[in-house]
Write a protein that holds these residues in place. Structure first.
Motif, short mmCIF file in Angstrom:
data_model
loop_
_atom_site.label_atom_id
_atom_site.label_comp_id
_atom_site.label_asym_id
_atom_site.label_seq_id
_atom_site.Cartn_x
_atom_site.Cartn_y
_atom_site.Cartn_z
N GLN A 277 6.43 5.17 -5.22
CA GLN A 277 5.64 3.79 -4.49
C GLN A 277 4.73 3.46 -5.51
N ILE A 278 4.06 4.13 -6.28
CA ILE A 278 3.20 3.51 -7.48
C ILE A 278 4.03 2.51 -8.52
N ALA A 279 5.04 3.04 -8.82
CA ALA A 279 5.89 2.46 -9.65
C ALA A 279 6.40 1.30 -9.12
N GLN A 280 6.83 1.35 -8.12
CA GLN A 280 7.30 -0.01 -7.42
C GLN A 280 6.18 -0.97 -7.25
N ILE A 281 5.01 -0.49 -6.89
CA ILE A 281 3.85 -1.58 -6.88
C ILE A 281 3.57 -2.15 -8.21
N LEU A 282 3.63 -1.43 -9.09
CA LEU A 282 3.35 -1.73 -10.65
C LEU A 282 4.34 -2.66 -11.02
N GLY B 275 -7.02 4.67 -14.71
CA GLY B 275 -7.14 3.62 -13.77
C GLY B 275 -5.99 3.57 -12.42
N ILE B 276 -4.90 4.18 -12.79
CA ILE B 276 -4.11 4.38 -11.63
C ILE B 276 -4.62 5.52 -10.87
N VAL B 277 -5.13 6.63 -11.12
CA VAL B 277 -5.78 7.60 -10.46
C VAL B 277 -6.79 6.88 -9.61
N GLU B 278 -7.59 6.36 -10.19
CA GLU B 278 -8.89 5.69 -9.42
C GLU B 278 -8.30 4.61 -8.37
N GLU B 279 -7.30 3.70 -8.73
CA GLU B 279 -7.07 2.77 -7.91
C GLU B 279 -6.38 3.22 -6.57
N PHE B 280 -5.32 4.23 -6.78
CA PHE B 280 -4.55 5.14 -5.79
C PHE B 280 -4.61 6.18 -5.33
N GLY B 281 -5.88 6.64 -5.68
CA GLY B 281 -6.65 8.16 -5.27
C GLY B 281 -5.46 9.26 -5.42
N ARG C 233 -3.54 12.81 -11.51
CA ARG C 233 -3.22 12.66 -12.91
C ARG C 233 -1.75 12.60 -13.13
N PRO C 234 -1.22 13.95 -12.93
CA PRO C 234 0.25 13.94 -12.98
C PRO C 234 1.30 12.95 -12.23
N THR C 235 0.78 12.41 -11.20
CA THR C 235 1.49 11.51 -10.37
C THR C 235 1.12 10.22 -11.01
N ALA C 236 0.02 9.81 -11.56
CA ALA C 236 -0.08 8.68 -12.18
C ALA C 236 0.94 8.61 -13.44
N ARG C 237 0.82 9.73 -14.21
CA ARG C 237 1.80 10.04 -15.39
C ARG C 237 3.34 9.73 -15.06
N THR D 286 0.71 -1.07 -0.02
CA THR D 286 -0.14 0.05 0.17
C THR D 286 0.52 1.34 -0.20
N LEU D 287 0.12 2.41 -0.44
CA LEU D 287 0.90 3.60 -0.49
C LEU D 287 1.32 4.16 1.23
N ASP D 288 2.47 4.64 1.28
CA ASP D 288 2.77 5.13 2.66
C ASP D 288 2.93 6.75 2.42
N LEU D 289 1.65 7.30 2.70
CA LEU D 289 1.35 8.74 2.53
C LEU D 289 2.33 9.48 3.26
N ASP D 290 2.61 8.89 4.53
CA ASP D 290 3.43 9.96 5.19
C ASP D 290 4.94 9.52 5.29
#
Length: 80
Positions: free
Chosen positions: A14-19, A39-45, A48-52, A2-6
């Motif tokens: 983190q998302i790249a590591q998960i994928l 899909g990344i925006v929706e899954e990880f909340g 869009r720039p972060t997903a990109r 899961t994402l570690d927001l803190d």
């Protein structure tokens, strides 16, 4: 995973590591699409720039390639 927001690592890393872990596990096989930016925006909340940025990091690492208008695909032989 899961994402570690803190945590100290940026969300896109983190998302790249998960994928990347999903690619290594075979969840996304070679020559098949990974989730779209939307899909990344929706899954990880995330935005869009972060997903990109996460997808771009996977491209830079040689795990995926992006085809304009079609999406991002796992390369034939991902070096995970």
């Amino acid at each position: 995973m899961t994402l570690d927001l803190d945590g100290p690592d940026p969300l896109y890393e983190q998302i790249a590591q998960i994928l990347a872990a999903r690619i290594a596990a075979g969840d996304y096989p070679p020559r098949r699409r990974i989730p779209s930016e939307a899909g990344i925006v929706e899954e990880f909340g995330v935005s869009r720039p972060t997903a990109r940025a996460a997808v771009q990091l996977l491209v830079e690492r040689g795990l995926v390639r992006t085809v304009r208008g079609k999406g991002s695909y796992v390369v034939d032989d991902p070096q995970t």
